[in-house]
Scaffold this active site. Structure first.
Site, short mmCIF file in Angstrom:
data_model
loop_
_atom_site.label_atom_id
_atom_site.label_comp_id
_atom_site.label_asym_id
_atom_site.label_seq_id
_atom_site.Cartn_x
_atom_site.Cartn_y
_atom_site.Cartn_z
N HIS A 1 0.85 -1.19 0.00
CA HIS A 1 0.00 0.00 0.00
C HIS A 1 0.88 1.23 0.00
O HIS A 1 1.92 1.27 0.64
CB HIS A 1 -0.90 0.00 1.25
CG HIS A 1 -1.94 1.06 1.21
ND1 HIS A 1 -3.15 0.87 0.58
CD2 HIS A 1 -1.95 2.32 1.68
CE1 HIS A 1 -3.86 1.98 0.69
NE2 HIS A 1 -3.16 2.88 1.35
N ARG B 1 -13.24 13.73 7.00
CA ARG B 1 -11.92 14.37 7.23
C ARG B 1 -11.53 15.23 6.05
O ARG B 1 -10.94 16.30 6.21
CB ARG B 1 -10.86 13.28 7.48
CG ARG B 1 -10.99 12.62 8.84
CD ARG B 1 -10.16 11.35 8.92
NE ARG B 1 -8.78 11.56 8.57
CZ ARG B 1 -8.02 10.68 7.91
NH1 ARG B 1 -8.50 9.51 7.54
NH2 ARG B 1 -6.76 10.96 7.65
N ASP C 1 -14.39 3.73 7.67
CA ASP C 1 -13.32 4.52 7.04
C ASP C 1 -13.87 5.34 5.88
O ASP C 1 -13.48 6.49 5.69
CB ASP C 1 -12.18 3.63 6.55
CG ASP C 1 -11.11 4.45 5.85
OD1 ASP C 1 -10.52 5.32 6.53
OD2 ASP C 1 -10.90 4.28 4.65
N SER D 1 -6.72 4.74 9.25
CA SER D 1 -7.47 4.62 8.00
C SER D 1 -6.81 3.57 7.10
O SER D 1 -7.47 2.66 6.58
CB SER D 1 -7.51 5.99 7.32
OG SER D 1 -7.90 5.89 5.98
N1 URA Z 1 -4.90 7.07 2.47
C1 URA Z 1 -5.89 6.49 3.20
O1 URA Z 1 -6.37 5.41 2.88
N2 URA Z 1 -6.32 7.14 4.30
C2 URA Z 1 -5.81 8.32 4.71
O2 URA Z 1 -6.25 8.83 5.72
C3 URA Z 1 -4.79 8.91 3.94
C4 URA Z 1 -4.35 8.25 2.82
#
Ligand code: URA
Length: 432
Positions: free
Chosen positions: A84, A170, A163, A185
């Site tokens: 990721h 956010r 999320d 997150s």
């Molecule tokens: N990528 C994500 O999945 N979440 C975040 O808060 C920032 C970047």
């Protein structure tokens, strides 16, 4: 039953929340019982006061429990790895890493997101391939990882719904760039998607959430701690995002560059990051190899064509065509030339990302449509020598007007100096 206002007040005043309080808050929010405005106030309190390691883990765990989880390892009877990135400009790493790792015999199942603002999303890039299905059912996803060794899909609505809600909130309340919230997150999605070993690419610089190495280190350590508490193996690579990664920025252009890289013809910085990430994923896998052997196997999968075969199997299994001629092409290509000679001392990632965004490669709001054909190809990168009049970059646009506007932005991203700047490596640090 918790009173959200009390928890917000305690966090605002610098106090600590228990795991059960955080769980009730997040699960209540995901169920629609706690309103957006209270979660927005909570996120702002966290932004200023932070979360302890225990609170960050409890928040992550509550987010995981807001939806369903997948145990890919159990479904496959194999150790499954994942990677990721925290997001950047020109970051098409997963597209190249996936088939190389799969060609080496290690299953990779990945759930990716869409881009917002100047950072691109892996799903948007994949959708430039005609026919590619980003939405597979969970059963299809698991079956494809088992049979083909690779699937990259969109996150299902049932996976970490908290999320999805929280990220949207956010994004509009200036609370994205807080390391505990970002870590929770990202890690909630990684834990819920079931990989046992994860390589995290934490981008650092002008085009990333984390602008300094110190901030990136802190985010990496926070994610590492969450992973370890959850019993997962995690390695974090801190990598340069002061300039775009590779040359291409824009969806179809990036798909083409990722494919070139899988065939051994990619740009040097991007190839280096891809091979490094592959080496670490193979070392974390059940192959029983170390990173040096992982690197050797990744290099030979590229050299002998097996990585490209894995690319074709994967894209076709997911409904797409592996024929590059089918990728959308922009009608206008505009050259940005150097007015004078010198060395590229700066190539601002955010300016290139914004130029691509304004061309239509990204979205300003979640509902914007994307033009998959447009973008920027940076032919000259940091440290390169350029002659007066040499082409620095190509702007791929839908019309002359947007091309001219983007060319000005691209031109302003380049700074030239008389002296050659020190070489900057794409891999800055490893945190494990
Ligand atoms: N990528 C994500 O999945 N979440 C975040 O808060 C920032 C970047």
């Amino acid at each position: 039953m918790i009173r959200p206002a009390e928890l917000i007040q305690r966090k605002r005043d610098g106090g600590e929340l228990s795991a059960s309080e955080l769980s009730e808050l997040i699960v209540g929010y995901a169920r629609g019982e706690v309103p957006d405005y209270q979660l927005a106030a909570f996120c702002m309190a966290v932004f200023f006061r932070g979360l302890s390691a225990a609170e960050t883990f409890a928040l992550t765990d509550a987010m995981v429990r807001s939806g369903e989880t997948i145990d890919l390892g159990a479904a496959l009877g194999r150790k499954v790895v994942d990677k990721h990135s925290t997001g950047g400009v020109g970051d098409k790493t997963s597209l190249a890493v996936g088939p190389i790792v799969a060609a080496c015999g290690v299953p990779l199942g990945k759930m990716s997101g869409r881009g917002l603002g100047h950072t691109g999303g892996t799903l948007d890039k994949l959708e430039s391939i005609p026919g590619y299905r980003t939405e597979l059912s969970l059963d299809e996803f698991v079956a494809q990882v088992r049979d083909i060794g690779l699937a990259i899909v969109g996150q299902t609505a049932d996976l970490v719904p908290a999320d999805k809600l929280l990220y949207g909130l956010r994004d509009v309340t200036a609370t994205v760039d807080q390391h505990s919230l970002i870590a929770a997150s990202i890690m909630s999605k990684k834990l819920a998607a079931g990989a046992q070993a994860i390589v995290l690419d934490v981008k650092v610089g002008d085009g990333a959430f984390m602008r300094t190495l110190d901030d990136a280190r802190r985010l990496a350590e926070t994610m590492l701690e969450i992973g370890n508490r959850a019993g997962r193996e995690v390695v974090c690579l801190l990598t340069d995002m002061d300039q775009p990664l590779g040359a291409a920025v824009g969806n179809a252009l990036e798909v083409k560059e990722a494919r070139d890289t899988v065939r051994g013809r990619g740009p040097a910085d991007f190839t280096e990051l891809v091979l490094d990430a592959c080496a670490r994923l193979l070392a974390l896998s059940d192959l029983g190899v170390d990173e040096a052997e992982g690197r050797r196997r990744a290099e030979s999968a590229v050299a002998d064509g097996s990585a490209d075969e894995a690319w074709c199997r994967w894209i076709e299994a997911q409904g797409g065509t592996a024929d590059e001629a089918a990728l959308p092409v922009a009608p206008v290509v505009h050259e940005v030339r150097a007015e004078r000679g010198g060395y590229v001392s700066r190539l601002g990632a955010i300016r290139i990302g914004n130029a691509a965004l304004h061309l239509g490669a990204g979205r300003r709001t979640k509902d914007d449509a994307i033009d998959h054909s447009v973008g920027v190809v940076c032919l000259a990168k940091h440290g390169d020598a350029v002659e007066p009049g040499q082409t620095l970059a190509l702007v791929h646009a839908r019309d002359e007007e947007s091309a001219a506007a983007a060319a000005l932005e691209v031109d302003s991203a380049y700074e030239l100096s008389a002296e050659q700047p020190a070489v900057r490596s794409v891999l800055l640090e490893v945190v494990r």
